[in-house]
Design a protein around this motif. Sequence first.
Motif, mmCIF file in Angstrom:
data_model
loop_
_atom_site.group_PDB
_atom_site.id
_atom_site.type_symbol
_atom_site.label_atom_id
_atom_site.label_comp_id
_atom_site.label_asym_id
_atom_site.label_seq_id
_atom_site.Cartn_x
_atom_site.Cartn_y
_atom_site.Cartn_z
ATOM 1 N N ILE A 155 -4.502 8.348 -1.005
ATOM 2 C CA ILE A 155 -4.421 7.777 0.462
ATOM 3 C C ILE A 155 -3.869 6.311 0.581
ATOM 4 N N ASP A 156 -2.852 6.275 1.663
ATOM 5 C CA ASP A 156 -2.260 5.158 1.920
ATOM 6 C C ASP A 156 -2.772 4.900 3.098
ATOM 7 N N GLY A 157 -3.597 3.536 2.872
ATOM 8 C CA GLY A 157 -4.530 2.946 3.901
ATOM 9 C C GLY A 157 -4.094 2.440 4.999
ATOM 10 N N LYS A 174 0.903 -1.245 0.050
ATOM 11 C CA LYS A 174 0.020 -0.030 0.166
ATOM 12 C C LYS A 174 0.922 1.193 0.089
ATOM 13 N N THR A 175 1.861 1.314 1.086
ATOM 14 C CA THR A 175 2.742 2.440 1.114
ATOM 15 C C THR A 175 3.593 2.714 -0.038
ATOM 16 N N THR A 176 4.138 1.547 -0.462
ATOM 17 C CA THR A 176 5.074 1.528 -1.706
ATOM 18 C C THR A 176 4.395 2.144 -2.859
ATOM 19 N N GLY A 233 1.997 5.790 10.431
ATOM 20 C CA GLY A 233 2.864 6.581 9.706
ATOM 21 C C GLY A 233 4.027 6.480 9.049
ATOM 22 N N SER A 234 3.892 5.371 8.082
ATOM 23 C CA SER A 234 5.171 4.983 7.254
ATOM 24 C C SER A 234 5.313 6.035 6.134
ATOM 25 N N ALA A 235 4.385 6.488 5.733
ATOM 26 C CA ALA A 235 4.416 7.565 4.651
ATOM 27 C C ALA A 235 4.934 9.189 5.166
ATOM 28 N N ALA A 263 -3.133 7.723 5.992
ATOM 29 C CA ALA A 263 -4.119 7.256 6.997
ATOM 30 C C ALA A 263 -3.752 6.297 7.772
ATOM 31 N N ASP A 264 -2.464 5.807 7.947
ATOM 32 C CA ASP A 264 -2.175 4.652 8.721
ATOM 33 C C ASP A 264 -1.593 5.108 10.027
ATOM 34 N N PRO A 265 -2.091 4.838 10.957
ATOM 35 C CA PRO A 265 -1.577 5.298 12.419
ATOM 36 C C PRO A 265 0.161 5.089 12.559
HETATM 37 MG MG LIG Z 1 1.840 0.768 4.833
#
Ligand SMILES: [Mg+2]
Length: 217
Positions: free
Chosen positions: A85-87, A14-16, A41-43, A37-39
């Motif tokens: 959106i990165d979920g 997802k993030t990639t 916070g990778s992005a 939108a990921d708690p």
């Molecule tokens: Mg991710």
Amino acid sequence: MIVAFLNQKGGVGKTTLALNLAGEWAGKGKRVTLVDADPQGSALDWSQQRAREGVPRRFGVVGLARDTLHREAPELARDADHVVIDGPPRVAGLMRSALLAADLVLIPVQPSPFDGWASAEMLALVAEARIYRPELVARFVLNRCGARTVIARETAETLADHDPPVLTSTIGQRVAFAAAAQSGRLVCELDDADLATREIAALATAIERLGVGRIAS
Ligand SMILES: [Mg+2]
Ligand SMILES: Nc1ncnc2c1ncn2[C@@H]1O[C@H](COP(=O)(O)OP(=O)(O)OP(=O)(O)O)[C@@H](O)[C@H]1O
């Protein structure tokens, strides 16, 4: 267009894919906002790493890991050509909110026949969102396709008639994706990452061809 990468399964890309798609559009002169939108916070971590490395910003990254996302997204969309959106993983409230915000939901999956694809719960959430947003478009994206691409192709063919259908453009298993992420970069910013870069460009084109939402020309 607001496009959300969602899958309750972790580590599917997802993030990639969100970062590299955002970068591709930004590189073409689009105004892009990436919503983390990921708690976890990778992005956001990626964008901080990028700043530390002194790499110029291509697009803004905002942290919005809360279930009011669908109410805040339209405002973000007003100031951008594309919102990506990165979920979140496995949080139904956040997932619902992201699904209500999106024009297009992309579900990254690994093309292994043993991989289970998306969970029934994930597909149920998409079906539920369509009650409120019948125009919501959803596609699987095959990520990390191995050298045995024939399998990937067969999987794509098997799933072509499925709902959601599989996006024609697939992404290979390539070290460049991990290498870029670690250094706060995109695959198009690395040397020796031509294949990955071309796959991301093709992904962007395939998405544009879906003709979803308000696509800025
Ligand atoms: Mg991710
Ligand atoms: N096509 C690919 N080729 C090689 N490595 C990949 C590819 N896609 C993703 N990866 C790697 O797999 C790992 C998981 O990817 P990523 O973080 O994008 O998944 P995610 O779905 O966002 O995970 P999470 O659910 O934890 O947020 C990362 O180390 C990433 O670099």
